[in-house]
Design an enzyme around this catalytic site. Structure first.
Site, PDB file in Angstrom:
ATOM      1  N   ASP A  52       0.860  -1.194   0.000  1.00 45.61           N
ATOM      2  CA  ASP A  52       0.000   0.000   0.000  1.00 45.61           C
ATOM      3  C   ASP A  52       0.891   1.238   0.000  1.00 45.61           C
ATOM      4  O   ASP A  52       2.019   1.206   0.494  1.00 45.61           O
ATOM      5  CB  ASP A  52      -0.939   0.031   1.218  1.00 45.61           C
ATOM      6  N   TYR A  95     -13.008   7.490 -14.052  1.00 47.13           N
ATOM      7  CA  TYR A  95     -13.092   6.220 -13.313  1.00 47.13           C
ATOM      8  C   TYR A  95     -13.703   5.135 -14.211  1.00 47.13           C
ATOM      9  O   TYR A  95     -13.208   4.014 -14.273  1.00 47.13           O
ATOM     10  CB  TYR A  95     -13.931   6.407 -12.048  1.00 47.13           C
ATOM     11  N   LYS A 105     -11.792   1.713 -15.436  1.00 47.28           N
ATOM     12  CA  LYS A 105     -12.226   0.354 -15.097  1.00 47.28           C
ATOM     13  C   LYS A 105     -12.561  -0.455 -16.359  1.00 47.28           C
ATOM     14  O   LYS A 105     -12.379  -1.679 -16.376  1.00 47.28           O
ATOM     15  CB  LYS A 105     -13.393   0.401 -14.115  1.00 47.28           C
ATOM     16  N   THR A 129     -16.940   0.544   1.850  1.00 44.83           N
ATOM     17  CA  THR A 129     -15.533   0.745   2.229  1.00 44.83           C
ATOM     18  C   THR A 129     -15.278   2.244   2.388  1.00 44.83           C
ATOM     19  O   THR A 129     -16.108   3.072   1.988  1.00 44.83           O
ATOM     20  CB  THR A 129     -14.585   0.222   1.132  1.00 44.83           C
TER      21      THR A 129
HETATM   22  N1  LIG Z   1     -15.814   0.498  -2.842  1.00 45.08           N
HETATM   23  C1  LIG Z   1     -16.513   0.300  -3.965  1.00 45.08           C
HETATM   24  O1  LIG Z   1     -17.729   0.597  -4.022  1.00 45.08           O
HETATM   25  C2  LIG Z   1     -15.850  -0.309  -5.178  1.00 45.08           C
HETATM   26  C3  LIG Z   1     -16.681  -0.743  -6.230  1.00 45.08           C
HETATM   27  C4  LIG Z   1     -16.110  -1.300  -7.358  1.00 45.08           C
HETATM   28  C5  LIG Z   1     -14.738  -1.419  -7.460  1.00 45.08           C
HETATM   29  N2  LIG Z   1     -13.938  -0.981  -6.430  1.00 45.08           N
HETATM   30  C6  LIG Z   1     -12.493  -1.106  -6.607  1.00 45.08           C
HETATM   31  O2  LIG Z   1     -11.960  -1.937  -5.603  1.00 45.08           O
HETATM   32  C7  LIG Z   1     -10.639  -1.519  -5.283  1.00 45.08           C
HETATM   33  C8  LIG Z   1     -10.512  -1.301  -3.778  1.00 45.08           C
HETATM   34  O3  LIG Z   1     -11.461  -0.308  -3.404  1.00 45.08           O
HETATM   35  P1  LIG Z   1     -11.831   0.006  -1.881  1.00 45.08           P
HETATM   36  O4  LIG Z   1     -13.252   0.398  -1.880  1.00 45.08           O
HETATM   37  O5  LIG Z   1     -11.348  -1.056  -0.983  1.00 45.08           O
HETATM   38  O6  LIG Z   1     -10.978   1.361  -1.690  1.00 45.08           O
HETATM   39  P2  LIG Z   1     -10.209   1.966  -0.425  1.00 45.08           P
HETATM   40  O7  LIG Z   1     -10.041   3.411  -0.758  1.00 45.08           O
HETATM   41  O8  LIG Z   1     -10.887   1.593   0.832  1.00 45.08           O
HETATM   42  O9  LIG Z   1      -8.794   1.228  -0.510  1.00 45.08           O
HETATM   43  C9  LIG Z   1      -7.926   1.435  -1.596  1.00 45.08           C
HETATM   44  C10 LIG Z   1      -6.498   1.228  -1.126  1.00 45.08           C
HETATM   45  O10 LIG Z   1      -5.620   1.445  -2.254  1.00 45.08           O
HETATM   46  C11 LIG Z   1      -4.507   2.185  -1.804  1.00 45.08           C
HETATM   47  N3  LIG Z   1      -3.897   2.929  -2.907  1.00 45.08           N
HETATM   48  C12 LIG Z   1      -4.427   3.991  -3.569  1.00 45.08           C
HETATM   49  N4  LIG Z   1      -3.541   4.447  -4.474  1.00 45.08           N
HETATM   50  C13 LIG Z   1      -2.443   3.677  -4.373  1.00 45.08           C
HETATM   51  C14 LIG Z   1      -1.187   3.667  -5.029  1.00 45.08           C
HETATM   52  N5  LIG Z   1      -0.890   4.596  -5.946  1.00 45.08           N
HETATM   53  N6  LIG Z   1      -0.275   2.719  -4.702  1.00 45.08           N
HETATM   54  C15 LIG Z   1      -0.571   1.797  -3.756  1.00 45.08           C
HETATM   55  N7  LIG Z   1      -1.734   1.764  -3.067  1.00 45.08           N
HETATM   56  C16 LIG Z   1      -2.662   2.696  -3.385  1.00 45.08           C
HETATM   57  C17 LIG Z   1      -5.073   3.128  -0.751  1.00 45.08           C
HETATM   58  O11 LIG Z   1      -4.056   3.648   0.101  1.00 45.08           O
HETATM   59  C18 LIG Z   1      -6.068   2.227  -0.038  1.00 45.08           C
HETATM   60  O12 LIG Z   1      -5.467   1.546   1.048  1.00 45.08           O
HETATM   61  C19 LIG Z   1     -10.365  -0.278  -6.120  1.00 45.08           C
HETATM   62  O13 LIG Z   1      -9.643  -0.620  -7.289  1.00 45.08           O
HETATM   63  C20 LIG Z   1     -11.756   0.206  -6.478  1.00 45.08           C
HETATM   64  O14 LIG Z   1     -11.778   0.979  -7.662  1.00 45.08           O
HETATM   65  C21 LIG Z   1     -14.471  -0.441  -5.296  1.00 45.08           C
END
Ligand SMILES: NC(=O)c1ccc[n+]([C@@H]2O[C@H](COP(=O)([O-])OP(=O)(O)OC[C@H]3O[C@@H](n4cnc5c(N)ncnc54)[C@H](O)[C@@H]3O)[C@@H](O)[C@H]2O)c1
Length: 250
Positions: free
Chosen positions: A37, A155, A159, A190
Site C-alpha cells: 500500500d 473512473y 475500469k 468501504t
Molecule cells: N468500494 C466500492 O464501491 C468499489 C466498487 C467497485 C470497485 N472498487 C475497486 O476496488 C478496489 C478497492 O477499493 P476500496 O473500496 O477497498 O478502496 P479503499 O479506498 O478503501 O482502498 C484502496 C487502497 O488502495 C490504496 N492505494 C491507492 N492508491 C495507491 C497507489 N498509488 N499505490 C498503492 N496503493 C494505493 C489506498 O491507500 C487504499 O489503502 C479499487 O480498485 C476500487 O476501484 C471499489
C-alpha cells in the site's frame, strides 16, 4: 490442510477496504501475504494478520512507480520464496463532478493509478510467474468497467481499461500457466465509498440502485476474488466476474 497453504500472495491496496479483507482472508486460509500500500495502513493489516497467527509483510509502495513495484515483487519473492497469487486491487475514485467541472489533474491521477499502476503490477508479477510457469492474478475492475457511470468519466474509462488489460494479458499468458481474471463489484461499503459520495447522496440511495437493495461487504467481494485465485477456478481465464447485486443486469 487449508485452501491456500504453501501459497505466496501479493495484494495491492491492502491497507483499506477490499484489499485489507482479501489480505486477511488469504492469510487466514494459509497463504503468506505481502501487503502492498502507498499508505502505512498496510502495516495495520499485517499486524492484524500476525495477531491471528498468520504470516505477512508490509511493503510501502506507490504502484505508479515501476521501480518500486519491481522492488515490492522482488522483496516478496526474497522473503517467501515465490509468487503464486497477485490481487491488483489498489485504485482511486475521487470523481464526483459533472462533465463541465472535469478536472484534468484528477483525471490524470485516476488513469495513472487505476490503469498504469495496475499495468505495472501485472508486468512485474508476470515477469516472475513466467519463470515459475504458474500463477493466478485477479484485477479489481468495477461495475463501472461494464456499464457507464454518470459523473465518473475517468473512473469509468479506467475500469473499462482494467477489463481490457485483463483480457489481453490473459490471452498472452494462459498457455504459460498464468490465469488472469477480473472482478467487477457494485457498490461496496468501504472508505472509498464514504469519501466519494456526491453532495446530498447518502449510502442508502446508492444501495437502492442495486436490485439486491443493499451495499456489498468487502468480505463478499473477497469470496469471489479468492475463488478466482483458487484451483477451483482452474479453467477460468480472462473473465470479468460481476459481483454487483444485479446492478449491471438491469
Ligand atoms: N468500494 C466500492 O464501491 C468499489 C466498487 C467497485 C470497485 N472498487 C475497486 O476496488 C478496489 C478497492 O477499493 P476500496 O473500496 O477497498 O478502496 P479503499 O479506498 O478503501 O482502498 C484502496 C487502497 O488502495 C490504496 N492505494 C491507492 N492508491 C495507491 C497507489 N498509488 N499505490 C498503492 N496503493 C494505493 C489506498 O491507500 C487504499 O489503502 C479499487 O480498485 C476500487 O476501484 C471499489
Amino acid at each position: 490442510m487449508q485452501q491456500f497453504d504453501n501459497k505466496i500472495a501479493l495484494v495491492t491496496g491492502a491497507g483499506s477496504g477490499i484489499g485489507a479483507a482479501v489480505a486477511k482472508a488469504l492469510a487466514a486460509s494459509g497463504a503468506r501475504v505481502a501487503a502492498v500500500d502507498v499508505t502505512p495502513g498496510g502495516q495495520v493489516t499485517v499486524d492484524t494478520i500476525k495477531a491471528s497467527g498468520g504470516e505477512a509483510i508490509f511493503l510501502q509502495c506507490d504502484i505508479q512507480d515501476s521501480a518500486a513495484v519491481a522492488d515490492a515483487v522482488a522483496k516478496t519473492v526474497a522473503q517467501f520464496g515465490g509468487l503464486d497469487i497477485a490481487v491488483n486491487n489498489a485504485g482511486v475514485d475521487p470523481e464526483v463532478a459533472p462533465e463541465a467541472d472535469w478536472d484534468e489533474t484528477a483525471m490524470e491521477r485516476i488513469l495513472s493509478i487505476n490503469i498504469k499502476g495496475l499495468f505495472l503490477c501485472m508486468k512485474h508479477e508476470i515477469a516472475h510467474m513466467v519463470g515459475q510457469g504458474s500463477g493466478a492474478i485477479v484485477n479489481l475492475a468495477s461495475a463501472a468497467g461494464v456499464v457507464g457511470v454518470a459523473n465518473k468519466p475517468a473512473y469509468t474509462a479506467s475500469k473499462h481499461a482494467v477489463v481490457g488489460l485483463t483480457k489481453a494479458s490473459a490471452l498472452q499468458y494462459a498457455a504459460r500457466g498464468i490465469r488472469i481474471n477480473a472482478v467487477c463489484p457494485g457498490a461496496v461499503d468501504t472508505p472509498m465509498l464514504d469519501h466519494n459520495l456526491p453532495p446530498g447522496v447518502d449510502k442508502s440511495l446508492i444501495a437502492a440502485n442495486h436490485p439486491i437493495n443493499r451495499l456489498a461487504s468487502p468480505e463478499e467481494i473477497t469470496q469471489a476474488i479468492l475463488w478466482l485465485c483458487s484451483e477451483s477456478a482452474s479453467y477460468v481465464v480472462g473473465h470479468s466476474l460481476t459481483v454487483d447485486g444485479g446492478l449491471t443486469v438491469q
